[in-house]
Write a protein that holds these residues in place. Sequence first.
Motif, PDB file in Angstrom:
ATOM      1  N   PRO A   6      -0.958  -1.539   7.365  1.00  0.00           N
ATOM      2  CA  PRO A   6      -1.651  -2.075   8.546  1.00  0.00           C
ATOM      3  C   PRO A   6      -3.165  -2.103   8.319  1.00  0.00           C
ATOM      4  CG  PRO A   6       0.012  -0.486   9.205  1.00  0.00           C
ATOM      5  CD  PRO A   6      -0.075  -0.422   7.697  1.00  0.00           C
ATOM      6  N   ALA A   7      -3.781  -3.195   8.674  1.00  0.00           N
ATOM      7  CA  ALA A   7      -5.232  -3.423   8.559  1.00  0.00           C
ATOM      8  C   ALA A   7      -5.711  -3.520   7.107  1.00  0.00           C
ATOM      9  CB  ALA A   7      -6.022  -2.350   9.306  1.00  0.00           C
ATOM     10  N   GLU A   8      -4.804  -3.602   6.150  1.00  0.00           N
ATOM     11  CA  GLU A   8      -5.171  -3.738   4.738  1.00  0.00           C
ATOM     12  C   GLU A   8      -5.149  -5.224   4.360  1.00  0.00           C
ATOM     13  OE1 GLU A   8      -4.018  -1.439   0.646  1.00  0.00           O
ATOM     14  OE2 GLU A   8      -2.335  -2.144   1.856  1.00  0.00           O
ATOM     15  N   ALA A  14      -2.895  -5.557  -3.348  1.00  0.00           N
ATOM     16  CA  ALA A  14      -2.568  -5.923  -4.728  1.00  0.00           C
ATOM     17  C   ALA A  14      -3.218  -4.954  -5.720  1.00  0.00           C
ATOM     18  CB  ALA A  14      -3.024  -7.354  -5.004  1.00  0.00           C
ATOM     19  N   ALA A  15      -4.470  -4.612  -5.502  1.00  0.00           N
ATOM     20  CA  ALA A  15      -5.160  -3.666  -6.384  1.00  0.00           C
ATOM     21  C   ALA A  15      -4.502  -2.288  -6.318  1.00  0.00           C
ATOM     22  CB  ALA A  15      -6.636  -3.578  -6.015  1.00  0.00           C
TER      23      ALA A  15
END
Length: 104
Positions: A6-8, A14-15
Amino acid sequence: MGAIEPAEAPIAAAARETEEETGWRPGPLRFLMYDEPMNGLLNTCNHIYLAETADHIGSPSEGFESDHVAWVPLAKLPDLIRDRQIVGGTTIAALLMAAREHGV
């Protein structure tokens, strides 16, 4: 699983997932492609990014997610795909996109 928290942002996920699953910290990421591998069956999407460099930071923290981690020249991709050493549809699509961008 590669889930976005959430909120990412997808690029941050991916990193993070690359580090967790391979033990390599990717260099600058740039968007490569988006796909929906089971369109019409499941609500699943993939945001695929490309890194030209990476730094080894240690062993994968989630060793069960990667069968094998290795650097492979883009020119070898068709052979690996034909020989069924790479079989995931999204992975194949992303690798072929990367190879195309590099004139392979």
